[in-house]
Design a protein around this motif. Structure first.
Motif, PDB file in Angstrom:
ATOM      1  N   UNK A  10      13.015 -17.551 -29.669  1.00 37.76           N
ATOM      2  CA  UNK A  10      12.601 -17.142 -28.338  1.00 37.76           C
ATOM      3  C   UNK A  10      11.735 -15.891 -28.306  1.00 37.76           C
ATOM      4  N   UNK A  11      11.608 -15.205 -29.405  1.00 38.23           N
ATOM      5  CA  UNK A  11      10.909 -13.927 -29.416  1.00 38.23           C
ATOM      6  C   UNK A  11       9.471 -14.111 -29.899  1.00 38.23           C
ATOM      7  N   UNK A  12       8.530 -13.854 -28.998  1.00 40.74           N
ATOM      8  CA  UNK A  12       7.123 -13.947 -29.374  1.00 40.74           C
ATOM      9  C   UNK A  12       6.447 -12.604 -29.151  1.00 40.74           C
ATOM     10  N   UNK A  13       5.437 -12.318 -29.898  1.00 39.95           N
ATOM     11  CA  UNK A  13       4.687 -11.076 -29.783  1.00 39.95           C
ATOM     12  C   UNK A  13       3.965 -11.038 -28.438  1.00 39.95           C
ATOM     13  N   UNK A  14       4.097  -9.928 -27.751  1.00 38.63           N
ATOM     14  CA  UNK A  14       3.464  -9.802 -26.430  1.00 38.63           C
ATOM     15  C   UNK A  14       1.948  -9.662 -26.533  1.00 38.63           C
ATOM     16  N   UNK A  15       1.458  -9.327 -27.708  1.00 41.29           N
ATOM     17  CA  UNK A  15       0.024  -9.103 -27.881  1.00 41.29           C
ATOM     18  C   UNK A  15      -0.712 -10.350 -28.379  1.00 41.29           C
ATOM     19  N   UNK A  16      -0.152 -10.987 -29.437  1.00 41.90           N
ATOM     20  CA  UNK A  16      -0.878 -12.112 -30.031  1.00 41.90           C
ATOM     21  C   UNK A  16      -0.187 -13.459 -29.839  1.00 41.90           C
ATOM     22  N   UNK A  17       1.093 -13.461 -29.433  1.00 45.39           N
ATOM     23  CA  UNK A  17       1.792 -14.706 -29.159  1.00 45.39           C
ATOM     24  C   UNK A  17       2.453 -15.353 -30.356  1.00 45.39           C
ATOM     25  N   UNK A  18       2.370 -14.743 -31.535  1.00 51.27           N
ATOM     26  CA  UNK A  18       3.023 -15.301 -32.720  1.00 51.27           C
ATOM     27  C   UNK A  18       4.529 -15.090 -32.611  1.00 51.27           C
ATOM     28  N   UNK A  34      33.122   1.351 -27.975  1.00 50.35           N
ATOM     29  CA  UNK A  34      32.424   0.078 -28.058  1.00 50.35           C
ATOM     30  C   UNK A  34      31.239   0.198 -29.008  1.00 50.35           C
ATOM     31  N   UNK A  35      30.795  -0.947 -29.496  1.00 51.66           N
ATOM     32  CA  UNK A  35      29.692  -0.967 -30.455  1.00 51.66           C
ATOM     33  C   UNK A  35      28.539  -1.801 -29.909  1.00 51.66           C
ATOM     34  N   UNK A  36      27.339  -1.408 -30.273  1.00 45.97           N
ATOM     35  CA  UNK A  36      26.130  -2.134 -29.884  1.00 45.97           C
ATOM     36  C   UNK A  36      25.475  -2.641 -31.161  1.00 45.97           C
ATOM     37  N   UNK A  37      25.096  -3.907 -31.163  1.00 44.29           N
ATOM     38  CA  UNK A  37      24.397  -4.500 -32.293  1.00 44.29           C
ATOM     39  C   UNK A  37      22.906  -4.521 -31.967  1.00 44.29           C
ATOM     40  N   UNK A  38      22.105  -3.806 -32.736  1.00 43.45           N
ATOM     41  CA  UNK A  38      20.660  -3.760 -32.542  1.00 43.45           C
ATOM     42  C   UNK A  38      19.989  -4.698 -33.542  1.00 43.45           C
ATOM     43  N   UNK A  39      18.989  -5.431 -33.102  1.00 45.09           N
ATOM     44  CA  UNK A  39      18.201  -6.279 -33.976  1.00 45.09           C
ATOM     45  C   UNK A  39      16.736  -5.943 -33.736  1.00 45.09           C
ATOM     46  N   UNK A  40      16.039  -5.573 -34.781  1.00 44.53           N
ATOM     47  CA  UNK A  40      14.625  -5.238 -34.644  1.00 44.53           C
ATOM     48  C   UNK A  40      13.783  -6.420 -35.107  1.00 44.53           C
ATOM     49  N   UNK A  41      12.940  -6.899 -34.201  1.00 44.57           N
ATOM     50  CA  UNK A  41      12.024  -7.996 -34.480  1.00 44.57           C
ATOM     51  C   UNK A  41      10.605  -7.439 -34.425  1.00 44.57           C
ATOM     52  N   UNK A  42       9.753  -7.874 -35.336  1.00 42.90           N
ATOM     53  CA  UNK A  42       8.383  -7.369 -35.389  1.00 42.90           C
ATOM     54  C   UNK A  42       7.399  -8.532 -35.491  1.00 42.90           C
ATOM     55  N   UNK A  43       6.159  -8.246 -35.172  1.00 44.05           N
ATOM     56  CA  UNK A  43       5.086  -9.235 -35.302  1.00 44.05           C
ATOM     57  C   UNK A  43       4.778  -9.428 -36.792  1.00 44.05           C
ATOM     58  N   UNK A  44       4.580 -10.670 -37.231  1.00 49.75           N
ATOM     59  CA  UNK A  44       4.265 -10.888 -38.639  1.00 49.75           C
ATOM     60  C   UNK A  44       2.878 -10.363 -39.032  1.00 49.75           C
ATOM     61  N   UNK A  45       2.016 -10.142 -38.053  1.00 49.90           N
ATOM     62  CA  UNK A  45       0.683  -9.589 -38.302  1.00 49.90           C
ATOM     63  C   UNK A  45       0.797  -8.061 -38.293  1.00 49.90           C
ATOM     64  N   UNK A  46       0.659  -7.434 -39.446  1.00 48.28           N
ATOM     65  CA  UNK A  46       0.877  -5.983 -39.549  1.00 48.28           C
ATOM     66  C   UNK A  46      -0.116  -5.181 -38.699  1.00 48.28           C
ATOM     67  N   UNK A  47      -1.335  -5.646 -38.558  1.00 45.98           N
ATOM     68  CA  UNK A  47      -2.314  -4.955 -37.724  1.00 45.98           C
ATOM     69  C   UNK A  47      -1.926  -4.991 -36.256  1.00 45.98           C
ATOM     70  N   UNK A  48      -1.437  -6.127 -35.826  1.00 49.97           N
ATOM     71  CA  UNK A  48      -0.987  -6.284 -34.448  1.00 49.97           C
ATOM     72  C   UNK A  48       0.239  -5.404 -34.204  1.00 49.97           C
ATOM     73  N   UNK A  49       1.187  -5.411 -35.140  1.00 50.43           N
ATOM     74  CA  UNK A  49       2.385  -4.598 -34.986  1.00 50.43           C
ATOM     75  C   UNK A  49       2.029  -3.115 -34.932  1.00 50.43           C
TER      76      UNK A  49
END
Length: 76
Positions: A10-18, A34-49
């Motif tokens: 469900x997670x797509x890059x807001x800039x390039x759509x990948x 309480x604990x919070x679980x963080x998940x970091x998702x990044x764009x596969x295009x390093x320039x876009x990220x």
């Protein structure tokens, strides 16, 4: 390591759509126990990220500048 794989679909890059890729996951324990679980998702295009990170850094800097200005006005 990743508990919920639907995040990947469900997670797509807001800039390039990948489809974003998983980078890291960590838990943060709050003062009240309480604990919070963080998940970091990044764009596969390093320039876009890099562009996205620069954009958000500029937004954070602008917000901090506004807060600093308000604080200076209150103390003056």
């Amino acid at each position: 390591m990743l508990a919920d794989t639907t995040i990947l679909e469900d997670s797509v890059c807001s800039r390039c759509g990948k489809v974003r890729i998983f980078k890291k996951q960590w838990k943060e324990k709050l003062e009240r126990g309480s604990a919070i679980l963080h998940t970091q998702m990044v764009c596969p295009d390093s320039g876009c990220q890099k562009s996205i990170e620069d954009h958000f850094a500029a937004i954070r800097a602008k917000k901090q500048e506004i807060l600093d200005r308000k604080l200076a006005q209150k103390t003056a």
